[in-house]
Design an enzyme around this catalytic site. Structure first.
Site, PDB file in Angstrom:
ATOM      1  N   GLU A 255      -9.386 -11.382  -6.874  1.00  0.00           N
ATOM      2  CA  GLU A 255      -8.576 -10.164  -6.735  1.00  0.00           C
ATOM      3  C   GLU A 255      -7.386 -10.166  -7.691  1.00  0.00           C
ATOM      4  OE1 GLU A 255      -7.662  -9.723  -2.562  1.00  0.00           O
ATOM      5  OE2 GLU A 255      -9.713  -9.104  -2.083  1.00  0.00           O
TER       6      GLU A 255
ATOM      7  N   ASN B 253      -1.756   0.320   7.018  1.00  0.00           N
ATOM      8  CA  ASN B 253      -1.168  -0.929   7.514  1.00  0.00           C
ATOM      9  C   ASN B 253      -0.320  -1.666   6.481  1.00  0.00           C
ATOM     10  OD1 ASN B 253      -3.251  -1.798   5.953  1.00  0.00           O
ATOM     11  ND2 ASN B 253      -4.359  -2.873   7.575  1.00  0.00           N
TER      12      ASN B 253
ATOM     13  N   LYS C 127       0.830  -1.198   0.000  1.00  0.00           N
ATOM     14  CA  LYS C 127       0.000   0.000   0.000  1.00  0.00           C
ATOM     15  C   LYS C 127       0.876   1.265   0.000  1.00  0.00           C
ATOM     16  CE  LYS C 127      -3.991  -2.155   2.360  1.00  0.00           C
ATOM     17  NZ  LYS C 127      -4.740  -2.177   3.652  1.00  0.00           N
TER      18      LYS C 127
ATOM     19  N   HIS D 160      -1.857  -5.432   1.777  1.00  0.00           N
ATOM     20  CA  HIS D 160      -3.134  -6.132   1.659  1.00  0.00           C
ATOM     21  C   HIS D 160      -2.859  -7.570   1.266  1.00  0.00           C
ATOM     22  CE1 HIS D 160      -7.208  -7.155   0.177  1.00  0.00           C
ATOM     23  NE2 HIS D 160      -6.548  -7.800  -0.775  1.00  0.00           N
TER      24      HIS D 160
ATOM     25  N   TYR E 253     -12.651  -2.417  -3.056  1.00  0.00           N
ATOM     26  CA  TYR E 253     -13.036  -2.481  -1.642  1.00  0.00           C
ATOM     27  C   TYR E 253     -14.553  -2.371  -1.451  1.00  0.00           C
ATOM     28  CZ  TYR E 253      -8.266  -2.319   0.274  1.00  0.00           C
ATOM     29  OH  TYR E 253      -6.971  -2.611   0.635  1.00  0.00           O
TER      30      TYR E 253
HETATM   31  P1  IDP Z   1      -7.610  -6.764   6.177  1.00  0.00           P
HETATM   32  O1  IDP Z   1      -6.827  -5.851   5.238  1.00  0.00           O
HETATM   33  O2  IDP Z   1      -6.771  -7.219   7.341  1.00  0.00           O
HETATM   34  O3  IDP Z   1      -8.279  -7.897   5.455  1.00  0.00           O
HETATM   35  P2  IDP Z   1     -10.219  -5.503   6.320  1.00  0.00           P
HETATM   36  O4  IDP Z   1     -11.142  -5.648   7.479  1.00  0.00           O
HETATM   37  O5  IDP Z   1     -10.562  -6.261   5.079  1.00  0.00           O
HETATM   38  O6  IDP Z   1      -8.756  -5.866   6.842  1.00  0.00           O
HETATM   39  O7  IDP Z   1     -10.117  -3.947   5.992  1.00  0.00           O
HETATM   40  C1  IDP Z   1      -9.545  -3.504   4.774  1.00  0.00           C
HETATM   41  C2  IDP Z   1      -8.628  -2.340   5.085  1.00  0.00           C
HETATM   42  O8  IDP Z   1      -9.402  -1.250   5.607  1.00  0.00           O
HETATM   43  C3  IDP Z   1      -7.586  -2.607   6.186  1.00  0.00           C
HETATM   44  O9  IDP Z   1      -6.450  -3.292   5.708  1.00  0.00           O
HETATM   45  C4  IDP Z   1      -7.276  -1.188   6.635  1.00  0.00           C
HETATM   46  O10 IDP Z   1      -6.424  -0.502   5.720  1.00  0.00           O
HETATM   47  C5  IDP Z   1      -8.659  -0.553   6.592  1.00  0.00           C
HETATM   48  N1  IDP Z   1      -9.364  -0.699   7.888  1.00  0.00           N
HETATM   49  C6  IDP Z   1      -9.945  -1.814   8.390  1.00  0.00           C
HETATM   50  N2  IDP Z   1     -10.509  -1.596   9.591  1.00  0.00           N
HETATM   51  C7  IDP Z   1     -10.284  -0.285   9.870  1.00  0.00           C
HETATM   52  C8  IDP Z   1     -10.618   0.563  10.982  1.00  0.00           C
HETATM   53  O11 IDP Z   1     -11.240   0.142  11.958  1.00  0.00           O
HETATM   54  N3  IDP Z   1     -10.190   1.856  10.909  1.00  0.00           N
HETATM   55  C9  IDP Z   1      -9.498   2.355   9.839  1.00  0.00           C
HETATM   56  N4  IDP Z   1      -9.179   1.591   8.780  1.00  0.00           N
HETATM   57  C10 IDP Z   1      -9.552   0.288   8.784  1.00  0.00           C
HETATM   58 MG    MG Z   2      -9.755  -7.799   3.963  1.00  0.00          MG
END
Ligand code: IDP
Ligand code: MG
Length: 141
Positions: free
Chosen positions: A130, A116, A13, A119, A53
């Site tokens: 994907e 973070n 990312k 992905h 997304y």
């Molecule tokens: P993942 O990437 O671990 O699968 P997902 O729940 O699919 O997590 O969420 C997609 C992306 O959305 C996350 O990687 C992160 O960048 C963002 N995200 C998820 N939950 C939160 C949150 O509670 N606050 C802010 N951003 C979030």
């Molecule tokens: Mg996810």
């Protein structure tokens, strides 16, 4: 259960790219034994990010997520391997780096639960979907 040969999408990312972790992450992916079938650097459009997304549409973090993933260049990697989906998720670590295990990519490189670093697809079905979202079959080798 038998191991399955799977496909999964890794995205480095914008924060991972911006902080200079492309090489660190590719090295780790190679060390972990994934096969890199395709790799490309892009800047995602708003429409692409919203489509990719779409499952998160309506969630409180959705708009912030779109702003974040379109804020800079990303590296797309189509990976394959035995149990590639769950193995990559283990290497990546929990969504929130504060909860991620030591040594995981998110523990090492993520800033917070939104920014973070990486992905990874969350199921074999989504891995196939994907990878196909970003790569034509003839671009994989
Ligand atoms: P993942 O990437 O671990 O699968 P997902 O729940 O699919 O997590 O969420 C997609 C992306 O959305 C996350 O990687 C992160 O960048 C963002 N995200 C998820 N939950 C939160 C949150 O509670 N606050 C802010 N951003 C979030
Ligand atoms: Mg996810």
């Amino acid at each position: 259960m038998e191991n399955m040969f799977e496909r999964t999408l890794l995205i480095i990312k914008p924060d991972g790219v911006g902080k200079g972790h492309i090489g660190d992450i590719i090295r780790r992916i190679e060390q972990e034994g994934f096969i890199i079938r395709g790799m490309r650097m892009v800047r995602l459009s708003r429409d692409q990010a919203a489509d990719f997304y779409a499952v998160h549409r309506g969630k409180p973090f959705y708009e912030g997520l779109l702003n974040y993933v379109t804020s800079g260049r990303v590296v797309l990697m189509a990976l394959e391997g035995e149990d590639a989906v769950s193995r990559l998720r283990r290497v990546i670590g929990a969504t929130d780096p504060a909860q991620a295990d030591p040594g995981t990519l998110r523990k090492l490189y993520a800033e917070n639960i939104e920014r973070n670093a990486v992905h990874g697809s969350d199921s074999p079905e989504n891995g196939v979907r994907e990878v196909a979202f970003f790569f034509k079959e003839e671009e994989l080798c």
